[in-house]
Design an enzyme around this catalytic site. Structure first.
Site, PDB file in Angstrom:
ATOM      1  N   TYR A 130      11.094   8.702   1.256  1.00  0.00           N
ATOM      2  CA  TYR A 130      11.065   7.670   0.204  1.00  0.00           C
ATOM      3  C   TYR A 130      11.699   8.098  -1.117  1.00  0.00           C
ATOM      4  O   TYR A 130      11.708   7.322  -2.076  1.00  0.00           O
ATOM      5  CB  TYR A 130       9.614   7.230  -0.038  1.00  0.00           C
ATOM      6  CG  TYR A 130       8.976   6.628   1.199  1.00  0.00           C
ATOM      7  CD1 TYR A 130       9.422   5.409   1.711  1.00  0.00           C
ATOM      8  CD2 TYR A 130       7.944   7.279   1.866  1.00  0.00           C
ATOM      9  CE1 TYR A 130       8.846   4.857   2.853  1.00  0.00           C
ATOM     10  CE2 TYR A 130       7.361   6.728   3.005  1.00  0.00           C
ATOM     11  CZ  TYR A 130       7.822   5.526   3.490  1.00  0.00           C
ATOM     12  OH  TYR A 130       7.252   4.983   4.616  1.00  0.00           O
ATOM     13  N   HIS A 190      12.670  -2.790   2.115  1.00  0.00           N
ATOM     14  CA  HIS A 190      12.073  -1.524   2.574  1.00  0.00           C
ATOM     15  C   HIS A 190      12.971  -0.388   2.123  1.00  0.00           C
ATOM     16  O   HIS A 190      14.203  -0.474   2.282  1.00  0.00           O
ATOM     17  CB  HIS A 190      11.912  -1.498   4.093  1.00  0.00           C
ATOM     18  CG  HIS A 190      10.992  -2.571   4.585  1.00  0.00           C
ATOM     19  ND1 HIS A 190       9.634  -2.490   4.423  1.00  0.00           N
ATOM     20  CD2 HIS A 190      11.255  -3.764   5.164  1.00  0.00           C
ATOM     21  CE1 HIS A 190       9.082  -3.597   4.905  1.00  0.00           C
ATOM     22  NE2 HIS A 190      10.040  -4.395   5.352  1.00  0.00           N
ATOM     23  N   GLU A 208      12.670  -9.503   1.180  1.00  0.00           N
ATOM     24  CA  GLU A 208      11.879  -8.366   1.668  1.00  0.00           C
ATOM     25  C   GLU A 208      12.712  -7.085   1.499  1.00  0.00           C
ATOM     26  O   GLU A 208      13.894  -7.066   1.866  1.00  0.00           O
ATOM     27  CB  GLU A 208      11.568  -8.604   3.150  1.00  0.00           C
ATOM     28  CG  GLU A 208      10.837  -7.478   3.859  1.00  0.00           C
ATOM     29  CD  GLU A 208      10.780  -7.716   5.383  1.00  0.00           C
ATOM     30  OE1 GLU A 208      11.380  -8.704   5.886  1.00  0.00           O
ATOM     31  OE2 GLU A 208      10.163  -6.889   6.072  1.00  0.00           O
ATOM     32  N   ARG A 266       5.019  10.854  -2.469  1.00  0.00           N
ATOM     33  CA  ARG A 266       4.742  10.574  -1.064  1.00  0.00           C
ATOM     34  C   ARG A 266       5.991  10.815  -0.211  1.00  0.00           C
ATOM     35  O   ARG A 266       7.038  10.195  -0.449  1.00  0.00           O
ATOM     36  CB  ARG A 266       4.376   9.089  -1.001  1.00  0.00           C
ATOM     37  CG  ARG A 266       4.271   8.521   0.359  1.00  0.00           C
ATOM     38  CD  ARG A 266       4.242   6.985   0.319  1.00  0.00           C
ATOM     39  NE  ARG A 266       3.973   6.487   1.639  1.00  0.00           N
ATOM     40  CZ  ARG A 266       4.268   5.283   2.055  1.00  0.00           C
ATOM     41  NH1 ARG A 266       4.832   4.407   1.240  1.00  0.00           N
ATOM     42  NH2 ARG A 266       3.996   4.919   3.278  1.00  0.00           N
ATOM     43  N   ARG A 303      12.931   4.207  12.684  1.00  0.00           N
ATOM     44  CA  ARG A 303      11.716   5.029  12.668  1.00  0.00           C
ATOM     45  C   ARG A 303      10.860   4.708  13.894  1.00  0.00           C
ATOM     46  O   ARG A 303      11.397   4.377  14.946  1.00  0.00           O
ATOM     47  CB  ARG A 303      10.977   4.801  11.336  1.00  0.00           C
ATOM     48  CG  ARG A 303      11.850   5.194  10.129  1.00  0.00           C
ATOM     49  CD  ARG A 303      11.141   4.972   8.809  1.00  0.00           C
ATOM     50  NE  ARG A 303       9.976   5.836   8.672  1.00  0.00           N
ATOM     51  CZ  ARG A 303       9.037   5.681   7.734  1.00  0.00           C
ATOM     52  NH1 ARG A 303       9.143   4.685   6.856  1.00  0.00           N
ATOM     53  NH2 ARG A 303       8.019   6.503   7.669  1.00  0.00           N
ATOM     54  N   ASN A 340       7.911  -5.737  -1.099  1.00  0.00           N
ATOM     55  CA  ASN A 340       7.828  -4.662  -0.115  1.00  0.00           C
ATOM     56  C   ASN A 340       6.376  -4.575   0.327  1.00  0.00           C
ATOM     57  O   ASN A 340       5.548  -3.962  -0.357  1.00  0.00           O
ATOM     58  CB  ASN A 340       8.303  -3.334  -0.721  1.00  0.00           C
ATOM     59  CG  ASN A 340       8.325  -2.216   0.324  1.00  0.00           C
ATOM     60  OD1 ASN A 340       7.763  -2.371   1.411  1.00  0.00           O
ATOM     61  ND2 ASN A 340       8.957  -1.106  -0.005  1.00  0.00           N
ATOM     62  N   ALA A 395       3.130  -0.985   4.797  1.00  0.00           N
ATOM     63  CA  ALA A 395       2.572  -0.986   6.163  1.00  0.00           C
ATOM     64  C   ALA A 395       2.078  -2.364   6.592  1.00  0.00           C
ATOM     65  O   ALA A 395       2.055  -2.676   7.792  1.00  0.00           O
ATOM     66  CB  ALA A 395       1.439   0.030   6.244  1.00  0.00           C
ATOM     67  N   PRO A 433       0.792  -1.231   0.000  1.00  0.00           N
ATOM     68  CA  PRO A 433       0.000   0.000   0.000  1.00  0.00           C
ATOM     69  C   PRO A 433       0.827   1.285   0.000  1.00  0.00           C
ATOM     70  O   PRO A 433       1.861   1.361   0.659  1.00  0.00           O
ATOM     71  CB  PRO A 433      -0.830  -0.106   1.282  1.00  0.00           C
ATOM     72  CG  PRO A 433      -0.120  -1.109   2.125  1.00  0.00           C
ATOM     73  CD  PRO A 433       0.507  -2.068   1.174  1.00  0.00           C
ATOM     74  N   ASN A 434       0.340   2.224  -0.766  1.00  0.00           N
ATOM     75  CA  ASN A 434       0.891   3.583  -0.866  1.00  0.00           C
ATOM     76  C   ASN A 434       2.187   3.669  -1.675  1.00  0.00           C
ATOM     77  O   ASN A 434       2.688   4.763  -1.918  1.00  0.00           O
ATOM     78  CB  ASN A 434       1.085   4.224   0.527  1.00  0.00           C
ATOM     79  CG  ASN A 434      -0.225   4.297   1.286  1.00  0.00           C
ATOM     80  OD1 ASN A 434      -1.194   4.848   0.766  1.00  0.00           O
ATOM     81  ND2 ASN A 434      -0.299   3.726   2.469  1.00  0.00           N
TER      82      ASN A 434
HETATM   83  C1  DQA Z   1       8.163   0.851   3.839  1.00  0.00           C
HETATM   84  C2  DQA Z   1       8.251   1.037   5.349  1.00  0.00           C
HETATM   85  C3  DQA Z   1       6.898   0.819   6.003  1.00  0.00           C
HETATM   86  O1  DQA Z   1       7.001   0.985   7.400  1.00  0.00           O
HETATM   87  C4  DQA Z   1       5.889   1.823   5.476  1.00  0.00           C
HETATM   88  O2  DQA Z   1       4.622   1.588   6.035  1.00  0.00           O
HETATM   89  C5  DQA Z   1       5.840   1.864   4.002  1.00  0.00           C
HETATM   90  C6  DQA Z   1       7.064   1.712   3.224  1.00  0.00           C
HETATM   91  C7  DQA Z   1       9.475   1.199   3.139  1.00  0.00           C
HETATM   92  O3  DQA Z   1       9.637   0.812   1.989  1.00  0.00           O
HETATM   93  O4  DQA Z   1      10.332   1.880   3.720  1.00  0.00           O
HETATM   94  O5  DQA Z   1       4.786   2.122   3.415  1.00  0.00           O
HETATM   95  O6  DQA Z   1       7.886  -0.520   3.568  1.00  0.00           O
END
Ligand code: DQA
Length: 139
Positions: free
Chosen positions: A22, A97, A95, A17, A104, A71, A74, A9-10
């Protein structure tokens, strides 16, 4: 070889964003760079904001690709279902990120995913995807 990249998501808003966290590049343009850097790889890219769709994508890619770069965004911190899907499939999962989740908020240190994957890359920006693919290619 076939590699699936699955974003949660997102991550469709990358580039717009929170660019301080990011970065300012959208994923589509980064994907074009990956395709150039790894011409031997057939990429399957999927992004969803919906947990169940991510579970479906992991299940589908899990038996017909040579690896998954995931990835879960959240959902990393909340989704037992995504952790279970990774445990259920054959393909190795890396995985990724973009940000360093350990530097964080406290809730980002909790992962339902990390124990189920081959390894995790966190905090190296978009380059984390490239490093994950490199590992899968050399495997
Ligand atoms: C994320 C880190 C997560 O905590 C966050 O909710 C994201 C992006 C990252 O790529 O740094 O949406 O996965």
């Amino acid at each position: 070889m076939k590699i699936a990249i699955i974003n949660g998501p997102n991550l469709n808003l990358l580039g717009k964003r929170e660019p301080d966290v990011y970065g300012d590049q959208g994923f589509e343009t980064y994907l074009a760079e990956l395709k150039k850097a790894f011409p031997q790889v057939e990429f399957h890219y999927f992004q969803s904001n919906i947990e169940g769709e991510l579970v479906n994508a992991i299940q589908e890619s899990g038996f017909n690709t040579d690896g998954i770069v995931l990835n879960p965004a959240a959902y990393t911190h909340t989704s037992v279902a995504i952790g279970d899907a990774i445990a259920a499939i054959k393909a190795p999962v890396v995985e990724v990120h973009i940000s360093n989740v350990h530097a964080r908020e406290e809730f980002r240190k909790i992962s339902h995913v990390s124990a189920k994957v081959k390894g995790t890359i966190t905090g190296l920006g978009l380059q984390g995807y490239s490093l994950a693919i490199q590992w899968l290619v050399n495997k």
